[in-house]
Design a protein around this motif. Structure first.
Motif, PDB file in Angstrom:
ATOM      1  N   LEU A 205      -8.308  10.032  13.462  1.00 25.44           N
ATOM      2  CA  LEU A 205      -6.968   9.876  13.640  1.00 25.44           C
ATOM      3  C   LEU A 205      -6.233  10.050  12.214  1.00 25.44           C
ATOM      4  CD1 LEU A 205      -6.068   6.256  13.179  1.00 25.44           C
ATOM      5  CD2 LEU A 205      -8.371   6.851  13.931  1.00 25.44           C
ATOM      6  N   PHE A 206      -4.776  10.285  12.279  1.00 23.08           N
ATOM      7  CA  PHE A 206      -3.911  10.160  11.116  1.00 23.08           C
ATOM      8  C   PHE A 206      -3.058   8.768  11.208  1.00 23.08           C
ATOM      9  CE2 PHE A 206      -3.278  15.068  11.349  1.00 23.08           C
ATOM     10  CZ  PHE A 206      -4.242  15.184  10.404  1.00 23.08           C
ATOM     11  N   ILE A 207      -2.863   8.432  10.105  1.00 22.61           N
ATOM     12  CA  ILE A 207      -1.988   7.479  10.105  1.00 22.61           C
ATOM     13  C   ILE A 207      -0.775   7.817   8.937  1.00 22.61           C
ATOM     14  CG2 ILE A 207      -1.445   4.903   9.132  1.00 22.61           C
ATOM     15  CD1 ILE A 207      -4.183   4.019  10.143  1.00 22.61           C
ATOM     16  N   LYS A 208       0.496   7.897   9.610  1.00 25.92           N
ATOM     17  CA  LYS A 208       1.634   7.899   8.637  1.00 25.92           C
ATOM     18  C   LYS A 208       2.323   6.728   8.193  1.00 25.92           C
ATOM     19  CE  LYS A 208       4.306  11.300   9.953  1.00 25.92           C
ATOM     20  NZ  LYS A 208       5.275  12.174  10.684  1.00 25.92           N
ATOM     21  N   GLY A 267       9.052   7.050  -2.168  1.00 27.62           N
ATOM     22  CA  GLY A 267      10.215   7.714  -1.704  1.00 27.62           C
ATOM     23  C   GLY A 267      10.038   8.772  -0.558  1.00 27.62           C
ATOM     24  N   THR A 268       8.581   9.090  -0.416  1.00 29.43           N
ATOM     25  CA  THR A 268       8.413   9.909   0.861  1.00 29.43           C
ATOM     26  C   THR A 268       7.292   9.290   1.756  1.00 29.43           C
ATOM     27  OG1 THR A 268       6.791  11.316  -0.655  1.00 29.43           O
ATOM     28  CG2 THR A 268       9.140  12.037  -0.477  1.00 29.43           C
ATOM     29  N   SER A 269       7.045  10.018   2.699  1.00 26.88           N
ATOM     30  CA  SER A 269       5.965   9.469   3.734  1.00 26.88           C
ATOM     31  C   SER A 269       4.433   9.896   2.998  1.00 26.88           C
ATOM     32  CB  SER A 269       6.019   9.937   4.896  1.00 26.88           C
ATOM     33  OG  SER A 269       5.891  11.321   5.084  1.00 26.88           O
ATOM     34  N   VAL A 270       3.457   8.981   3.392  1.00 29.22           N
ATOM     35  CA  VAL A 270       2.071   9.412   3.115  1.00 29.22           C
ATOM     36  C   VAL A 270       1.360   9.445   4.477  1.00 29.22           C
ATOM     37  CG1 VAL A 270       0.095   8.394   2.171  1.00 29.22           C
ATOM     38  CG2 VAL A 270       2.042   7.969   1.070  1.00 29.22           C
ATOM     39  N   LEU A 271       0.601  10.494   4.160  1.00 27.84           N
ATOM     40  CA  LEU A 271      -0.497  10.800   5.421  1.00 27.84           C
ATOM     41  C   LEU A 271      -1.731  10.689   5.157  1.00 27.84           C
ATOM     42  CD1 LEU A 271      -0.403  12.177   8.258  1.00 27.84           C
ATOM     43  CD2 LEU A 271      -0.776  14.327   7.382  1.00 27.84           C
ATOM     44  N   ILE A 272      -2.613   9.908   5.874  1.00 31.50           N
ATOM     45  CA  ILE A 272      -3.922   9.327   5.695  1.00 31.50           C
ATOM     46  C   ILE A 272      -4.708  10.029   7.013  1.00 31.50           C
ATOM     47  CG2 ILE A 272      -5.522   7.649   5.258  1.00 31.50           C
ATOM     48  CD1 ILE A 272      -3.102   6.153   4.278  1.00 31.50           C
ATOM     49  N   TYR A 273      -5.653  10.580   6.778  1.00 33.59           N
ATOM     50  CA  TYR A 273      -6.838  10.861   7.712  1.00 33.59           C
ATOM     51  C   TYR A 273      -8.117   9.795   7.768  1.00 33.59           C
ATOM     52  CZ  TYR A 273     -10.799  12.998  10.132  1.00 33.59           C
ATOM     53  OH  TYR A 273     -12.082  13.108  11.028  1.00 33.59           O
ATOM     54  N   ILE A 274      -8.418   9.288   8.953  1.00 34.33           N
ATOM     55  CA  ILE A 274      -9.274   8.098   9.123  1.00 34.33           C
ATOM     56  C   ILE A 274     -10.302   8.467   9.892  1.00 34.33           C
ATOM     57  CG2 ILE A 274      -9.863   5.801   9.680  1.00 34.33           C
ATOM     58  CD1 ILE A 274      -7.036   5.091   8.511  1.00 34.33           C
ATOM     59  N   ARG A 275     -11.676   8.240   9.550  1.00 36.12           N
ATOM     60  CA  ARG A 275     -12.782   8.404  10.463  1.00 36.12           C
ATOM     61  C   ARG A 275     -13.519   6.834  10.323  1.00 36.12           C
ATOM     62  NH1 ARG A 275     -17.264  12.167  11.120  1.00 36.12           N
ATOM     63  NH2 ARG A 275     -19.344  11.124  10.927  1.00 36.12           N
TER      64      ARG A 275
END
Length: 283
Positions: A205-208, A267-275
């Protein structure tokens, strides 16, 4: 007879007591982790090598984050492509999943029109299916993940149909769920989730995390691996309260119950991929 019954009840109580203690061995009375397994790999620590040495300078570069792509274990690695790279048609012996970190990448069969996928796009490549991979941009990097190795490149005369279907999901088509749509995000948390895949007890999944996020991801899986896809975040290692700055390509992980303390003040969003193979909650 009563004595035997009492002994049996005592044994049952002892077993239950030991079982409960085992479940709590990594938590203290305040619910804190006693022996944290949190770990961090910085993108600057990744060692690069040629993914396909036979192509010489045109070979993509590969940098392992976890696992061993040449072995038989599940593995996650970064793949780096030069501007204008285009592979000949080929197959892989294993299915892989991938996420674009930087640049633009095209992955499809040789006859397909270019569909350039940018940062945060997700695709899958079934084993045995002939395809090409192309890239354009000053810097082109993707995160690649396999459930079992080794990861091999083979000619198309060895192609086969395993029944799997490929998927190309552009970042603009991803559906996000906030706290009002899922109980995996604490109310008013500056976070969103998008579910990508699920297979044999594992899920991706992605978490933003929006700018200003200051909280944690609590997980309980024996597998928990997270890769920074876009942006930059601060991560606090619980072992020594050491704060690490995680840029694109960096990762954090755990192999037991864990609290991953994170802040996003860039100041900007962070996108993380999780397994992971466990449950989790963003707080």
């Amino acid at each position: 007879m009563k004595q035997n019954t009492d002994i049996l009840l005592l044994m049952i109580c002892l077993v239950l007591s030991c079982s409960n203690k085992k479940e709590q061995t990594n938590l203290n009375i305040n619910g804190q982790i006693i022996s944290p397994t949190n770990a961090v790999v910085l993108s600057s620590e990744i060692q690069w090598e040629k993914l396909n040495p036979a192509r010489g300078d045109q070979s993509p570069q590969a940098g392992t984050i976890w696992g061993d792509r040449k072995g038989e274990v599940a593995t996650g690695f970064l793949a780096k492509f030069v501007d204008g790279f285009s592979s000949p048609p080929h197959i892989h012996n294993v299915t892989y999943r991938a996420v674009v970190l930087k640049g633009q990448i095209h992955n499809d069969d040789a006859e397909a029109e270019n569909m350039w996928m940018g940062t945060g796009s997700f695709w899958t490549q079934p084993k045995g299916e002939a395809h090409i991979t192309s890239a354009k941009g000053k810097e082109n990097i993707a995160y690649v993940e396999i459930d079992k190795g080794p990861y091999l490149v083979k000619p198309i005369d060895e192609a086969f149909d395993d029944g799997e279907k490929p998927m190309n999901l552009d970042a603009s088509n991803i559906v996000w769920l906030g706290a009002n749509k899922t109980n995996l995000i604490k109310s008013k948390s500056k976070a969103e989730i998008s579910f990508l895949w699920e297979n044999e007890g594992l899920q991706g999944l992605f978490i933003k995390l929006q700018s200003g996020f200051n909280g944690a991801i609590e997980s309980d899986g024996s597998v928990f691996r997270a890769v920074v896809i876009d942006g930059e975040l601060n991560y606090e290692l619980p072992q020594d309260n050491d704060a690490k700055s995680l840029s694109v390509g960096s990762s954090f992980s755990s192999s037991d119950k864990a609290i991953h303390k994170i802040t996003n003040n860039k100041g900007t969003s962070v996108l993380i991929y999780i397994r992971t193979n466990g449950t989790f909650k963003v707080k």
